[in-house]
Design an enzyme around this catalytic site. Structure first.
Site, PDB file in Angstrom:
ATOM      1  N   LYS A 117       0.613  -1.197   0.125  1.00 29.77           N
ATOM      2  CA  LYS A 117       0.110  -0.043   0.026  1.00 29.77           C
ATOM      3  C   LYS A 117       0.791   1.229  -0.161  1.00 29.77           C
ATOM      4  O   LYS A 117       0.634   2.203  -0.753  1.00 29.77           O
ATOM      5  CB  LYS A 117      -0.928  -0.122   1.181  1.00 29.77           C
ATOM      6  CG  LYS A 117      -2.254  -0.867   1.194  1.00 29.77           C
ATOM      7  CD  LYS A 117      -2.826  -1.355   2.288  1.00 29.77           C
ATOM      8  CE  LYS A 117      -3.908  -2.354   2.082  1.00 29.77           C
ATOM      9  NZ  LYS A 117      -4.659  -2.797   3.333  1.00 29.77           N
TER      10      LYS A 117
ATOM     11  N   GLN B 104      -4.551  -1.307   9.615  1.00 28.23           N
ATOM     12  CA  GLN B 104      -4.759  -2.413   9.011  1.00 28.23           C
ATOM     13  C   GLN B 104      -5.319  -3.773  10.149  1.00 28.23           C
ATOM     14  O   GLN B 104      -4.980  -3.486  11.162  1.00 28.23           O
ATOM     15  CB  GLN B 104      -3.251  -2.914   8.671  1.00 28.23           C
ATOM     16  CG  GLN B 104      -3.219  -4.437   7.873  1.00 28.23           C
ATOM     17  CD  GLN B 104      -3.767  -4.375   6.618  1.00 28.23           C
ATOM     18  OE1 GLN B 104      -3.852  -3.042   5.851  1.00 28.23           O
ATOM     19  NE2 GLN B 104      -4.072  -5.521   6.321  1.00 28.23           N
TER      20      GLN B 104
ATOM     21  N   ASP C 117     -11.045   2.974   3.900  1.00 28.63           N
ATOM     22  CA  ASP C 117     -11.319   1.576   3.830  1.00 28.63           C
ATOM     23  C   ASP C 117     -12.885   1.533   3.508  1.00 28.63           C
ATOM     24  O   ASP C 117     -13.381   0.390   3.656  1.00 28.63           O
ATOM     25  CB  ASP C 117     -10.787   0.787   5.079  1.00 28.63           C
ATOM     26  CG  ASP C 117      -9.934  -0.102   4.921  1.00 28.63           C
ATOM     27  OD1 ASP C 117      -9.502  -0.582   3.973  1.00 28.63           O
ATOM     28  OD2 ASP C 117      -9.204  -0.308   5.956  1.00 28.63           O
TER      29      ASP C 117
END
Ligand code: GUN
Length: 306
Positions: A58, A102, A125
């Site tokens: 990422k 995460q 997200d």
């Protein structure tokens, strides 16, 4: 898109992800004169090896897109209060437009509470209850949509155009009911007027349910659990699963070989499907590309609101 040895078109997610990334990078270049540089902060807590790999990818993609990119690495002994404090600081940081924590978080940390602490405007997200709610009421243009289902939808739209396949009114089956993929995927398909069934481990006659799917999205995380014989002739198949299984032979350093497979038995399915995503090289690369697209979207919205 390319024809397979069976009759299915193979949907090239890697190529499509490169197009999305190139488009994002181009837009970032065109914004440079205005002084706006999208900023993405990724928070990695604990020692999950798979998470470390994802987070590194990422960060690399963010830099390739010309973003300001920061990673916060926290030990697995970090407390919930410390994670919440970091999220608060990132919410207030004007250089940051996207925050990604995460998952999974270390034991003892309530991920629901952490995700709810992220500013919905920076929730790239799409896991914050505000974004989940906007997707639920069909306000997709106002929401930040979770990356894997958003990327799957891009692949579905491209394959549908190539196959002359009508998503509106089709029987779509989503296999899996996770908050990250299954549920938002079902909402996206519903917003495109598909007739959506969410199937899961308790579904009766799974073979029969899957067999009626004009469009199948498999997201259960069970290697090759969908045999080719379940797939309706001509169906569009999106395989979200990324499962590592033992392969024959040894690596150069003497370790047993492994390989990645999806939730669908690809070799069998290509004889039945109209189009199918491979694993690897299908949905996987789209997830990171959509994270970059979401970060750009968040930066543009935040800048417009200032
Ligand atoms: N862990 C596995 N998938 C994801 C994802 O899409 N986002 C985050 N934040 N964590 C994950």
């Amino acid at each position: 898109m390319r024809p397979s040895a069976g009759k299915a078109l193979i949907i090239d997610g890697k190529r499509v992800s490169e197009l999305v990334l190139a488009e994002t990078a181009e837009k970032v270049r065109s914004l440079a004169a205005s002084g706006l540089k999208p900023g993405l902060a990724v928070v990695l807590a604990g020692n999950d090896p798979a998470s470390a790999v994802y987070v590194r990818s990422k960060g690399k993609a963010a830099e390739a897109c010309g973003f300001y990119s920061v990673q916060h690495t926290l030990p697995d002994t970090v407390s919930e209060a410390e994670v919440l404090k970091l999220v608060e600081d990132l919410n207030a940081d004007p250089l940051i437009h996207g925050i990604l924590v995460q998952l999974p978080l270390p034991k003892g940390i309530d991920s629901t509470r952490v995700l709810a602490a992220i500013s919905p405007a920076k929730d790239v997200d799409g896991f914050h209850p505000v974004n989940v709610g906007l997707l639920g009421v069909g306000e997709i243009d106002k929401a930040l949509v979770p990356c894997t289902p958003a990327g799957s939808m891009v692949l579905i739209e491209r394959a549908a155009a190539a196959l002359n396949f009508e998503v509106s009114g089709c029987n779509a089956v989503v296999l899996g009911r996770s908050n990250i993929v299954g549920k938002p995927m079902a909402q996206l398909l519903l917003s495109q007027n598909a007739t959506v069934t969410i199937a899961h481990s308790k579904t009766r006659d799974l073979a029969g349910v899957v067999g009626r799917a004009d469009l199948l999205v498999a997201a259960v995380g069970r290697p090759q659990m969908v045999p080719g014989s379940w797939i309706k002739e001509g169906a569009l198949v999106i395989d979200v699963g990324i499962n590592r299984i033992p392969a024959e032979g040894l690596t150069a350093d003497g370790k047993p070989k492994t390989r990645l497979v999806g939730d669908v038995n690809f070799d069998e399915a290509i004889a039945h499907a109209g189009a199918i995503t491979p694993v690897p090289g299908g949905v996987g690369p789209m997830t990171i590309a959509m994270l970059m697209a979401n970060t750009l979207k968040a930066a543009l919205r935040i800048a417009a609101a200032r």
